[in-house]
Design an enzyme around this catalytic site. Structure first.
Site, short mmCIF file in Angstrom:
data_model
loop_
_atom_site.label_atom_id
_atom_site.label_comp_id
_atom_site.label_asym_id
_atom_site.label_seq_id
_atom_site.Cartn_x
_atom_site.Cartn_y
_atom_site.Cartn_z
N SER A 130 0.85 -1.18 0.00
CA SER A 130 0.00 0.00 0.00
C SER A 130 0.89 1.23 0.00
O SER A 130 2.07 1.16 0.34
CB SER A 130 -0.88 0.00 1.26
N TYR A 167 -2.30 -0.55 10.69
CA TYR A 167 -2.37 -1.06 9.32
C TYR A 167 -1.08 -0.72 8.57
O TYR A 167 -0.49 -1.57 7.91
CB TYR A 167 -3.58 -0.46 8.61
#
Length: 287
Positions: free
Chosen positions: A139, A152
């Site tokens: 990501s 995360y």
């Protein structure tokens, strides 16, 4: 273009679902993993199994034996695994203090340990055939840690760390390790906001605790404005598969919203990273 045996995780929705279809239509043999294929994912499993060149496997990513058995099944049937796409991911938001140890463990088990389980299982076969491609989907949050996505981001940092070091360790063995960094796209994961367990902690943060909801709303608006298309990520996976061995980039950014500054970070770090490898006597690995 030679036909390859491709293993993709997290194919019940989002990037994985699109990648499985897109790779299979090119004639590659796809093994698509998802869990609970006779339960909540039964319809998805049936639909994907009906696609030519796709075989669906029921795999629990957090279970060593399940992953090991899946890889053994593929190699026994096909003789090799040419490409591994670690796509499956899990997201949770909230102020960092509201995450229990269990929350953090669950996040890392899916986002870091599960990819590593598959990597450990496929590497021996790839080393033996002196060829292979491992694509780890991280990501933009694998490069920068935004508030309220702290844990995360930490898990995606972890996968980036595993990928970057491994990239240089196995490149001379004929194996490419590539990192794919998507931004915000309208996938099932991005549309389901899951918050950390200790909601009571939010009370101590006052107005700050309202920011995560504002952030998710802003992300939703950006997705609408930029009309981001998750197929772009599937196409990036195909491009990496099609690229000649040894010429695949370490990092590929797929992010029409914030991708420019993530790409800028990547380029700047790559220069300094190269200097660091050389400084520590490993400059030959850059070749």
């Amino acid at each position: 273009m030679s036909k390859k045996i491709v293993l993709i995780t997290g194919t019940n929705s989002g990037f994985g679902w699109l990648a499985a279809h897109s790779v299979a239509v090119l004639g590659h043999k796809v093994y698509a993993t998802m869990r609970d294929t006779e339960g909540k994912n039964a319809d998805k499993a049936q639909a994907l199994s009906a696609v030519e060149n796709v075989t669906v496997l029921d795999v629990t990513l957090t279970d060593d034996r399940s992953v090991e058995q899946a890889v053994k099944t593929i190699i026994s049937k096909e003789g090799s695994i040419d490409v591994l796409v670690n796509n499956a991911g899990f997201s949770m938001h909230g102020v960092a203090e509201s995450f229990t140890t269990g929350d953090v463990r669950a996040m890392f088990d899916v986002n870091v340990f599960a990819p590593w389980r598959f990597i450990k299982q496929v590497l021996p076969a790839m080393r033996k055939q002196q060829e292979g491609l491992i694509i780890n989907v991280t990501s933009g949050f694998g490069r920068i840690s935004f508030p309220f996505a702290t844990v995360y981001a930490a898990s995606k940092f972890g996968l980036e760390g595993l990928s970057e070091g491994l990239h240089y360790e196995v490149k001379r063995l004929g194996i490419d390790v590539a990192i794919l960094e998507p931004g915000a796209f309208p996938t099932e994961m991005s549309q389901k906001t899951v918050y950390a367990s200790e909601q009571s902690v939010f009370e101590g943060y006052g107005a700050i605790a309202e920011i995560p909801d504002k952030m998710m709303a802003a992300v939703g608006e950006l997705i609408q404005t930029h009309k981001t298309n998750p197929q772009d990520v599937a196409d990036a996976i195909i491009k990496l598969i099609d690229t000649e061995k040894g010429k695949r980039p370490l990092r590929t950014v797929v992010d029409p919203i914030t991708g420019k500054y993530i790409d800028t970070i990547n380029k700047a770090v790559a220069v300094q990273f190269g200097k660091g490898l050389t400084m520590f006597g490993m400059g030959e690995l850059l070749a």
